[in-house]
Design an enzyme around this catalytic site. Structure first.
Site, PDB file in Angstrom:
ATOM      1  CG  LEU A  63      50.156  66.629  -7.208  1.00  0.00           C
ATOM      2  CD1 LEU A  63      51.620  66.344  -6.874  1.00  0.00           C
ATOM      3  CD2 LEU A  63      49.531  65.433  -7.901  1.00  0.00           C
TER       4      LEU A  63
ATOM      5  N   GLY B 126      50.708  72.382  -3.478  1.00  0.00           N
ATOM      6  CA  GLY B 126      50.357  73.558  -2.686  1.00  0.00           C
ATOM      7  C   GLY B 126      51.438  73.888  -1.671  1.00  0.00           C
TER       8      GLY B 126
ATOM      9  CG  ASP C 162      47.417  73.760   6.614  1.00  0.00           C
ATOM     10  OD1 ASP C 162      48.205  72.809   6.477  1.00  0.00           O
ATOM     11  OD2 ASP C 162      46.227  73.708   6.281  1.00  0.00           O
TER      12      ASP C 162
ATOM     13  CG  ASN D 261      46.243  68.323   9.235  1.00  0.00           C
ATOM     14  OD1 ASN D 261      46.506  68.258   8.040  1.00  0.00           O
ATOM     15  ND2 ASN D 261      46.635  67.401  10.097  1.00  0.00           N
TER      16      ASN D 261
ATOM     17  CE1 TYR E 110      42.783  79.014   6.855  1.00  0.00           C
ATOM     18  CE2 TYR E 110      45.031  78.406   7.433  1.00  0.00           C
ATOM     19  CZ  TYR E 110      43.981  79.296   7.480  1.00  0.00           C
ATOM     20  OH  TYR E 110      44.129  80.478   8.145  1.00  0.00           O
TER      21      TYR E 110
ATOM     22  CB  CYS F  91      45.144  72.133  -2.293  1.00  0.00           C
ATOM     23  SG  CYS F  91      46.494  72.990  -1.451  1.00  0.00           S
TER      24      CYS F  91
ATOM     25  CG  LEU G 285      51.199  61.690  -4.567  1.00  0.00           C
ATOM     26  CD1 LEU G 285      52.444  61.798  -3.689  1.00  0.00           C
ATOM     27  CD2 LEU G 285      51.576  61.792  -6.037  1.00  0.00           C
TER      28      LEU G 285
ATOM     29  CE  LYS H 159      44.403  58.756   1.322  1.00  0.00           C
ATOM     30  NZ  LYS H 159      43.759  58.014   0.218  1.00  0.00           N
TER      31      LYS H 159
ATOM     32  CG  LEU I  84      52.333  62.710   1.919  1.00  0.00           C
ATOM     33  CD1 LEU I  84      53.001  61.985   0.752  1.00  0.00           C
ATOM     34  CD2 LEU I  84      52.540  61.937   3.206  1.00  0.00           C
TER      35      LEU I  84
END
Length: 332
Positions: A210, A230, A234, A236, A238, A242, A256, A268, A270
């Protein structure tokens, strides 16, 4: 009944905050027949016991630390010293909540007897969800702590579900495991813990990673798939990691369907527990829209998409009207 008191730290804002509490904790009434008046008396005793057992004396600070480091260290010590009092307040607040619920015939959640039968092995839901904890080296201590707290909430949500999902935690042998060991009894959780990577535990054809960067949108959950989340906190730092990992390993990935139903003011991306809770809600029979609106926090600014429809009077069909983004121009 209450936590062992910590010895280091500083006094609260004033000595009155400590001395205003009353009797000893041993005088607390039993849970049965508890009244609001007795609860207030008990609260005074509990907080008094907590406050009196904390040593508020200042510890010697190393001379090599900077003023900023000293300030942070003193702030941490003060918090550690006040922590037992905070925990005592939380426990008494919970008892009052239970008392109010019992008096008003309100059910707060499943009973212990019900929870005993709410296990993955007995669940009708066979959807598998795995948390990938292979990102230890990319997180600092604070982020590791947040990651573990989100795992705790995932477990709590799944434990209280009537039909829990099949919950896996993989790559569980690094710093996250060391942080988890602070929580006594996690070894008895109804969770499948694996030291190995998810790629070694499951067949690659069953995996769906995901990631919000994926161009593939998940429309439904399949019982024969493993949905990998995952385990990375972090902020944001990195972006797209994932998605990159899934691409490199040749693993199917998807996001999703947030954009299908909602408009968001933020990205988006989460948290671990929010993704887990959305999946859990969908397995319980809710639509994606309902699950997303129920779970997403207000800070995300998520609002339901407004779609334009055109109704044809000659039939009962409702057809979606496309929204033009190109302004009309004269062709003369």
């Amino acid at each position: 009944m209450f936590l062992t008191m910590l010895s280091s730290g500083h006094s609260p804002k004033s000595e009155k905050d400590v001395s205003k509490f009353g009797k000893d904790v041993d005088e607390a009434p039993s849970e049965k027949g508890i009244t609001f008046e007795n609860l207030c008396k008990e609260e005074a005793g509990v907080l008094s016991a907590c406050a009196s057992s904390v040593n508020w004396t200042k510890t010697e600070m190393p001379e090599t630390l900077s003023k900023r480091q000293l300030k942070k260290l003193r702030k941490k010590e003060k918090w550690l010293a006040y922590k037992p009092i905070k925990r005592a307040k939380e426990k008494l607040k919970l008892r009052q909540k239970k008392l109010d619920a019992r008096q008003n015939n309100v059910k707060l959640g499943p009973s212990r007897k019900e929870l005993k039968h709410s296990k993955m092995s007995q669940s009708n839901c066979k959807v598998r969800v795995a948390i990938d904890l292979s990102f230890d080296d990319l997180m600092n201590d604070k982020e590791i702590s947040k990651c573990v707290k989100q795992l705790l909430r995932c477990y709590s949500l799944n434990r209280r579900a009537k039909d829990p999902v099949q919950f896996y935690i993989t790559s569980f042998d690094g710093r996250c495991k060391a942080e988890m060991q602070k929580h006594t009894g996690y070894q008895n959780w109804d969770v499948y813990f694996h030291n190995e990577s998810y790629a070694d535990v499951f067949e690659s054809k069953d995996l769906v990673y995901l990631t919000s960067e994926s161009h593939s949108v998940i429309s439904s959950l399949e019982a024969d798939k493993v949905y990998v989340i995952g385990g990375l906190v972090d902020h944001n730092s990195y972006k797209g990691l994932c998605h990159q990992i899934a691409e490199e390993k040749g693993i199917r990935h998807g996001q999703l369907p947030i954009g299908e139903f909602l408009e968001m003011k933020t990205r988006k991306v989460l948290t671990i527990d929010h993704v887990f809770e959305i999946i859990l809600e969908v397995t319980r029979g809710k639509s994606w829209k309902e699950a997303l609106l129920n779970v997403l926090p207000p800070r995300k600014g998520a609002v339901e998409k407004v779609e334009e429809f055109e109704t044809f009077s000659t039939s009962q069909c409702i057809e979606k009207k496309p929204i033009s983004t190109v302004p009309e121009t004269d062709t003369e």
